[in-house]
Design a protein around this motif. Structure first.
Motif, PDB file in Angstrom:
ATOM      1  N   LEU A  32       0.866  -1.180   0.000  1.00 18.16           N
ATOM      2  CA  LEU A  32       0.000   0.000   0.000  1.00 18.16           C
ATOM      3  C   LEU A  32       0.899   1.226   0.000  1.00 18.16           C
ATOM      4  O   LEU A  32       1.665   1.447   0.941  1.00 18.16           O
ATOM      5  N   ASP A  33       0.825   2.013  -1.079  1.00 14.44           N
ATOM      6  CA  ASP A  33       1.670   3.192  -1.249  1.00 14.44           C
ATOM      7  C   ASP A  33       0.765   4.397  -1.468  1.00 14.44           C
ATOM      8  O   ASP A  33       0.046   4.472  -2.469  1.00 14.44           O
ATOM      9  N   VAL A  34       0.767   5.327  -0.488  1.00 16.74           N
ATOM     10  CA  VAL A  34      -0.139   6.478  -0.534  1.00 16.74           C
ATOM     11  C   VAL A  34       0.668   7.747  -0.730  1.00 16.74           C
ATOM     12  O   VAL A  34       1.592   8.035   0.042  1.00 16.74           O
ATOM     13  N   ASN A  35       0.333   8.509  -1.749  1.00 16.68           N
ATOM     14  CA  ASN A  35       0.970   9.797  -2.008  1.00 16.68           C
ATOM     15  C   ASN A  35      -0.084  10.886  -1.836  1.00 16.68           C
ATOM     16  O   ASN A  35      -0.821  11.211  -2.751  1.00 16.68           O
ATOM     17  N   GLY A  36      -0.181  11.430  -0.638  1.00 16.42           N
ATOM     18  CA  GLY A  36      -1.194  12.448  -0.372  1.00 16.42           C
ATOM     19  C   GLY A  36      -1.627  12.427   1.083  1.00 16.42           C
ATOM     20  O   GLY A  36      -1.096  11.674   1.908  1.00 16.42           O
ATOM     21  N   LYS A  37      -2.569  13.290   1.415  1.00 16.03           N
ATOM     22  CA  LYS A  37      -3.073  13.380   2.779  1.00 16.03           C
ATOM     23  C   LYS A  37      -3.917  12.158   3.125  1.00 16.03           C
ATOM     24  O   LYS A  37      -4.589  11.594   2.260  1.00 16.03           O
ATOM     25  N   THR A  38      -3.875  11.772   4.386  1.00 12.11           N
ATOM     26  CA  THR A  38      -4.628  10.614   4.844  1.00 12.11           C
ATOM     27  C   THR A  38      -5.506  11.019   6.023  1.00 12.11           C
ATOM     28  O   THR A  38      -5.045  11.671   6.957  1.00 12.11           O
ATOM     29  N   THR A  39      -6.754  10.647   5.990  1.00 15.06           N
ATOM     30  CA  THR A  39      -7.685  10.892   7.093  1.00 15.06           C
ATOM     31  C   THR A  39      -8.044   9.564   7.742  1.00 15.06           C
ATOM     32  O   THR A  39      -8.510   8.638   7.069  1.00 15.06           O
ATOM     33  N   LEU A  40      -7.803   9.466   9.036  1.00 12.82           N
ATOM     34  CA  LEU A  40      -8.102   8.247   9.776  1.00 12.82           C
ATOM     35  C   LEU A  40      -9.226   8.560  10.737  1.00 12.82           C
ATOM     36  O   LEU A  40      -9.060   9.367  11.658  1.00 12.82           O
ATOM     37  N   ARG A  41     -10.375   7.954  10.553  1.00 11.21           N
ATOM     38  CA  ARG A  41     -11.560   8.320  11.326  1.00 11.21           C
ATOM     39  C   ARG A  41     -11.715   7.508  12.610  1.00 11.21           C
ATOM     40  O   ARG A  41     -12.449   7.905  13.510  1.00 11.21           O
ATOM     41  N   LYS A  42     -11.041   6.411  12.704  1.00 12.51           N
ATOM     42  CA  LYS A  42     -11.109   5.610  13.926  1.00 12.51           C
ATOM     43  C   LYS A  42      -9.701   5.164  14.319  1.00 12.51           C
ATOM     44  O   LYS A  42      -8.713   5.686  13.817  1.00 12.51           O
ATOM     45  N   GLU A  43      -9.602   4.209  15.260  1.00 10.17           N
ATOM     46  CA  GLU A  43      -8.312   3.831  15.817  1.00 10.17           C
ATOM     47  C   GLU A  43      -7.393   3.192  14.775  1.00 10.17           C
ATOM     48  O   GLU A  43      -7.857   2.637  13.772  1.00 10.17           O
ATOM     49  N   LEU A  44      -6.089   3.290  15.042  1.00  8.71           N
ATOM     50  CA  LEU A  44      -5.066   2.641  14.234  1.00  8.71           C
ATOM     51  C   LEU A  44      -4.547   1.434  15.013  1.00  8.71           C
ATOM     52  O   LEU A  44      -4.043   1.578  16.130  1.00  8.71           O
TER      53      LEU A  44
END
Length: 273
Positions: A32-44
């Motif tokens: 999983l390769d993400v280039n950009g902002k990430t929003t996490l709405r619940k726990e990690l």
């Protein structure tokens, strides 16, 4: 027809085993390769398995890397987070002295100065005959003009009445001086009333706590000094920060030592480069 179905199944199996997902880029470099902002709405959650959902950590913990090839773990920090607009303890200075002040004893009359003001100079004898406690001298630097200086001073006081069966007293005061100017003081007295079982010796613990605000940035020096104001009898023995004599069994210089704790607390600000 059967051959085509088999080919499709095999192809799907290969995708499940080796596919990489890229978000915001054409060629991903990991599963999983993400280039950009990430929003996490619940726990990690980390450290999960096929049968366990993983650990979400505790309130206030941070995620810490264990190195390449190992999963990150949740850790508790020993140092709390400090946000802009809060005050943070920058430095603490602790000093002690067992030599004390012995030259205000019998034969020395008080200076009869009963009033002081903030800013009085330590060397101005019209404001009192101050005697410094040598071991409590501290030098420090303040970097932020928005600050608090917290002083905590404690020392032992000992007197020996000229006559053990008589009621005798000594009045005195101790003050804290920053750059030679008075910032805090407290007057007090010690009394001995028919103290024949201790040969007229009386001990007392003196404490002075004070906080200054918004001391100018720069280098500073802090000293502690005391003075005798008055005595009921010129033959009363009187010392600060130690015992009158090592021959007595009532006290010693350790139990009556002087201690100064200085905390430098500054306002937290952040700058953007």
């Amino acid at each position: 027809m059967k051959k085509i179905m088999c080919f499709c199944v095999v192809g799907l199996c290969c995708m499940q085993s080796y596919a990489q997902v890229g978000i915001g880029l054409g060629v991903p470099n990991s599963i999983l390769d993400v280039n950009g902002k990430t929003t996490l709405r619940k726990e990690l959650r980390v450290g999960g398995t096929s049968s366990e959902v993983g650990n979400a950590g505790l309130n206030g913990q941070v995620l810490v890397s264990q190195g390449e090839g190992l999963p990150p773990v949740w850790k508790s920090l020993n140092v709390s987070f400090v946000e802009e607009g809060q005050y943070k303890l920058i430095n603490s200075y602790l000093s002690s002295d067992q030599s004390g002040i012995t030259n205000l004893s019998n034969g020395i009359s008080g200076d009869k100065v009963y009033k002081n003001n903030v800013g009085d100079d330590i060397s101005d004898t019209s404001k009192g005959k101050w005697v410094k406690i040598g071991g409590l001298n501290n030098n420090f630097t303040i970097k932020n003009g928005r600050n608090r200086l917290s002083y905590q001073f404690q020392t032992g006081i000992e007197m020996k009445a000229s006559t053990s069966t008589a009621s005798q007293n000594v009045s005195f005061t101790c003050g804290i001086f920053r750059n030679g100017k008075l910032v805090a003081l407290r007057p007090d007295n010690i009394s001995s009333t028919n103290n024949s079982d201790r040969a007229g010796i009386q001990d007392y613990i003196f404490t002075l706590n004070y906080t200054e605000q918004d001391v100018p940035a720069g280098a500073h020096n802090v000293e502690v000094a005391c003075r005798k104001i008055d005595t009921s009898n010129l033959n009363n023995q009187f010392v600060i920060g130690r015992n009158i004599s090592d021959a007595n069994t009532v006290s010693n210089s350790f139990t009556l030592e002087s201690i100064l704790k200085l905390d430098v607390i500054e306002y937290v600000t952040y700058t953007t480069n």
